[in-house]
Design an enzyme around this catalytic site. Structure first.
Site, PDB file in Angstrom:
ATOM      1  N   LYS A 242       0.540  -1.260   0.018  1.00  0.00           N
ATOM      2  CA  LYS A 242      -0.266   0.089  -0.025  1.00  0.00           C
ATOM      3  C   LYS A 242       1.352   1.338   0.041  1.00  0.00           C
ATOM      4  CE  LYS A 242      -3.328   2.804   3.147  1.00  0.00           C
ATOM      5  NZ  LYS A 242      -4.335   2.726   3.934  1.00  0.00           N
ATOM      6  N   ASP A 247      -2.736   9.932   4.368  1.00  0.00           N
ATOM      7  CA  ASP A 247      -3.911   9.967   4.324  1.00  0.00           C
ATOM      8  C   ASP A 247      -4.882  10.395   5.369  1.00  0.00           C
ATOM      9  OD1 ASP A 247      -6.403   8.575   4.014  1.00  0.00           O
ATOM     10  OD2 ASP A 247      -6.214   6.802   5.294  1.00  0.00           O
ATOM     11  N   LYS A 254     -10.177  12.223   8.970  1.00  0.00           N
ATOM     12  CA  LYS A 254      -9.801  11.898  10.339  1.00  0.00           C
ATOM     13  C   LYS A 254     -10.066  13.096  10.848  1.00  0.00           C
ATOM     14  CE  LYS A 254      -6.132   8.626   8.285  1.00  0.00           C
ATOM     15  NZ  LYS A 254      -7.461   7.297   8.770  1.00  0.00           N
ATOM     16  N   ASP A 265       1.243   6.053   5.471  1.00  0.00           N
ATOM     17  CA  ASP A 265       0.217   5.238   5.621  1.00  0.00           C
ATOM     18  C   ASP A 265       0.794   4.749   3.706  1.00  0.00           C
ATOM     19  OD1 ASP A 265      -1.956   3.785   5.382  1.00  0.00           O
ATOM     20  OD2 ASP A 265      -3.022   5.581   4.168  1.00  0.00           O
ATOM     21  N   ASP A 324     -12.455   7.091   3.665  1.00  0.00           N
ATOM     22  CA  ASP A 324     -10.860   7.031   4.170  1.00  0.00           C
ATOM     23  C   ASP A 324     -10.594   5.030   4.367  1.00  0.00           C
ATOM     24  OD1 ASP A 324      -8.788   7.113   6.323  1.00  0.00           O
ATOM     25  OD2 ASP A 324     -10.210   7.358   7.807  1.00  0.00           O
ATOM     26  N   GLU A 326      -9.592   3.126   1.333  1.00  0.00           N
ATOM     27  CA  GLU A 326      -8.623   3.163   0.024  1.00  0.00           C
ATOM     28  C   GLU A 326      -8.269   2.922  -0.197  1.00  0.00           C
ATOM     29  OE1 GLU A 326      -8.389   5.345   2.840  1.00  0.00           O
ATOM     30  OE2 GLU A 326      -5.958   4.928   2.618  1.00  0.00           O
ATOM     31  N   ARG A 328      -8.166   0.127   0.194  1.00  0.00           N
ATOM     32  CA  ARG A 328      -8.463  -1.591  -0.310  1.00  0.00           C
ATOM     33  C   ARG A 328      -8.997  -1.160  -1.632  1.00  0.00           C
ATOM     34  NH1 ARG A 328     -13.035  -1.922   4.006  1.00  0.00           N
ATOM     35  NH2 ARG A 328     -11.586  -1.063   5.436  1.00  0.00           N
TER      36      ARG A 328
HETATM   37  N1  BES Z   1      -4.320   4.151   6.939  1.00  0.00           N
HETATM   38  C1  BES Z   1      -6.307   3.928   7.558  1.00  0.00           C
HETATM   39  C2  BES Z   1      -5.127   2.975   9.087  1.00  0.00           C
HETATM   40  C3  BES Z   1      -4.640   3.128   9.472  1.00  0.00           C
HETATM   41  C4  BES Z   1      -5.031   3.154  10.882  1.00  0.00           C
HETATM   42  C5  BES Z   1      -2.881   3.057   9.496  1.00  0.00           C
HETATM   43  C6  BES Z   1      -3.919   3.718  12.179  1.00  0.00           C
HETATM   44  C7  BES Z   1      -2.322   2.891   9.978  1.00  0.00           C
HETATM   45  C8  BES Z   1      -2.945   3.822  12.118  1.00  0.00           C
HETATM   46  C9  BES Z   1      -6.533   3.047   6.954  1.00  0.00           C
HETATM   47  O1  BES Z   1      -6.873   3.901   5.329  1.00  0.00           O
HETATM   48  C10 BES Z   1      -7.796   4.101   7.547  1.00  0.00           C
HETATM   49  O2  BES Z   1      -7.850   4.800   7.056  1.00  0.00           O
HETATM   50  N2  BES Z   1      -9.204   2.602   7.325  1.00  0.00           N
HETATM   51  C11 BES Z   1     -10.310   3.355   8.395  1.00  0.00           C
HETATM   52  C12 BES Z   1     -11.254   2.276   8.590  1.00  0.00           C
HETATM   53  C13 BES Z   1     -12.053   2.937   8.472  1.00  0.00           C
HETATM   54  C14 BES Z   1     -12.897   4.220   8.376  1.00  0.00           C
HETATM   55  C15 BES Z   1     -13.484   1.950   8.747  1.00  0.00           C
HETATM   56  C16 BES Z   1      -9.823   2.764   9.459  1.00  0.00           C
HETATM   57  O3  BES Z   1      -9.302   1.534  10.404  1.00  0.00           O
HETATM   58  O4  BES Z   1      -9.926   3.557  11.222  1.00  0.00           O
HETATM   59 ZN    ZN Z   2      -4.972   4.821   4.805  1.00  0.00          ZN
HETATM   60 ZN    ZN Z   3      -8.052   5.850   5.827  1.00  0.00          ZN
END
Ligand code: BES
Ligand code: ZN
Ligand code: ZN
Length: 471
Positions: A242, A247, A254, A265, A324, A326, A328
């Site tokens: 990835k 992000d 966020k 990220d 968020d 993104e 996947r």
């Molecule tokens: N890049 C984040 C995941 C992440 C969180 C990486 C903390 C490193 C540390 C990912 O793109 C994301 O934002 N995922 C969300 C999904 C949710 C909105 C369903 C998450 O896991 O909070």
């Molecule tokens: Zn992300």
């Molecule tokens: Zn994200």
């Protein structure tokens, strides 16, 4: 810190030595010669080994009596603590006698040397007033020690590349500069790098990737790294990392605090880039291709929006319920690309995909999703050699069903339960039934304190596991 490990050099002429002793389990004291500042005043409170300083004789004692010589993690940590301790004491040169390596097996020696090297990691290129200290570690041992040192150096340098990439902030590291960096690394390490710009990415039909990229002025890049170590074989191992260089969450923005570390990220990309460097430098007899779909997830007039339905390269459609989620989307297209256009037979996806992975195992272990028992076993063995903990998660059909969309084939967020499982399985929808393992490194990508071989900041996780997998 500039840390050099020099093997089997004749050290007869080195004068002004201070002795450093290592105590073996039998209580014998082995001499380490320690050159540099003479005064060692305070006993150190190291966690992994006891280091005592003798005020009168300026001797450093490293007590290895309680140390399990087969516990590779402990040896890595010990090595790193010794380096850090030597640095703190102002050492500039130190000599480890061959007796020390007689205590260890080959794997233990490698792990210990790896630790010594990892203990030298620093990320201070953006500090204006840092004086680089220099430490030369001389090792004496049988000839095979030289090979171990070379292996440990290659792996450690690759880990440092991965750490540096993750630690570099998003105003400096974005798709274009990341791609340039990979190109340089490929030239140096001996793998080929092809960089595709937006028009070509469009021609590949990678609409999901481009939907995420749309919101940023910084244009996306598709980075393809190819290493052909076994030209007689048609088999190709694939890595997809990835590569969201920042992000923000997009319109599903966020919170301020969660955004601070989002330069990390692209941790999955950093792992595969580091692994490609190590694989190529070690001339592993295997064909490996790695792909990174690099872009930023930002807000603008052009951003994709919650509610959008987007297409993928594979033809499946996706309802974007949360911008968020993104990772996947970019991974779906990158995975389809590496299977269809590069023809890999087995594939790894590695990503900072979900906060859920972080909540589950913290920075201790990486949860894994796989569709293939024997491929997972290979990965597990590799992770043990690397000292990187992974654990396989269940993939019950109920989790997969949670990804099905209301008005499109899939949706990109599927409720609270098992968020990192559903996210992984979403990516798996694009694995076309070839052996696939997915590592969610959202928790393990960063270390929150400096301890053992970990340095506060990026961990470089994944690089070593992927290297051993290829090997
Ligand atoms: N890049 C984040 C995941 C992440 C969180 C990486 C903390 C490193 C540390 C990912 O793109 C994301 O934002 N995922 C969300 C999904 C949710 C909105 C369903 C998450 O896991 O909070
Ligand atoms: Zn992300
Ligand atoms: Zn994200």
């Amino acid at each position: 810190m500039i840390l050099n490990i020099i093997c089997n050099r004749d050290t007869e002429n080195l004068d002004d030595l201070i002795k450093v002793l290592i105590i073996s389990e039998k209580g014998e004291k082995f001499h380490l010669k320690f050159i540099g500042e003479k005064v060692i005043k305070n006993p150190s409170g190291l966690e992994y080994v006891t280091i005592l300083a003798d005020k009168i004789k300026n001797v450093l004692l490293v007590d290895l009596r309680d140390l399990d010589k087969e516990d590779l993690e402990r040896l890595r940590n010990t090595g790193a603590e010794i380096t850090r301790s030597l640095k703190k004491r102002g050492a500039s040169k130190v000599l480890f006698g061959k007796e020390i390596f007689e205590l260890f097996s080959v794997d233990s020696s490698r792990a210990f040397i790896e630790g010594l090297l990892l203990g030298g990691y620093e990320f201070n290129r953006y500090k204006s007033h840092v004086r680089d200290v220099k430490l030369d570690i001389y090792l004496k041992g049988e000839e095979k020690l030289e090979k171990l040192v070379a292996e440990a150096k290659t792996l450690t340098e690759a880990t440092f590349i991965s750490r540096d990439l993750v630690n570099t902030p998003a105003n400096i590291l974005y798709p274009e500069t990341l791609a340039k960096k990979v190109y340089e690394l490929g030239k140096e390490a001996g793998f080929s790098v092809e960089i595709y710009e937006k028009k070509v990415i469009e021609s590949f039909g990678m609409k999901a990737f481009l939907s995420v990229a749309k919101g940023s002025e910084k244009l996306p890049r598709l980075i393809v790294m190819r290493y052909i170590g076994d030209p007689n074989s048609k088999e190709i191992l694939g890595f997809v990392g990835k590569g969201i260089t920042y992000d923000s969450g997009g319109y599903s923005l966020k919170r301020a605090q969660s955004m601070v570390n989002m330069k990390n990220d692209m941790g999955g990309a950093a792992s595969v880039i580091g692994a490609m460097v190590a694989i190529s430098k070690s001339k592993i007899k295997r064909n490996v291709i790695a792909v990174v779909a690099a872009c930023e997830n930002m807000i603008s007039q052009d951003s994709y929006k919650p509610g959008d339905i987007i297409e993928t390269m594979a033809g499946k459609t996706i309802e974007v319920l949360n911008t968020d989620c993104e990772g996947r989307l970019t991974l779906a297209d990158a995975l389809n690309y590496i299977i269809e256009n590069e023809g890999v037979d087995k594939v790894i996806t590695i990503a900072t995909l979900t906060g859920g992975a972080m909540n589950m195992f913290g920075e201790i272990a990486t949860p894994v999703i796989s569709n293939n028992e024997s491929f997972y076993k290979e990965l597990k063995m590799s992770s043990i050699l690397a000292g990187e903990k992974i654990w396989r998660m269940p993939t019950y059909p109920e989790f997969r069903e949670m990804n099905l969309g209301e008005i499109a084939d899939l949706k990109n967020v599927s409720g609270k339960a098992g968020g990192f499982i559903t996210a992984g399985l979403f990516v798996g929808e694009f694995a076309k039934e070839i052996p696939w393992c997915h590592l969610d490194i959202a928790g393990t990508v960063m270390s929150h304190e400096t301890k053992g071989y970990k340095k506060k900041g990026a961990s470089g996780v994944g690089t070593k596991t992927l290297f051993y997998l290829a090997k």
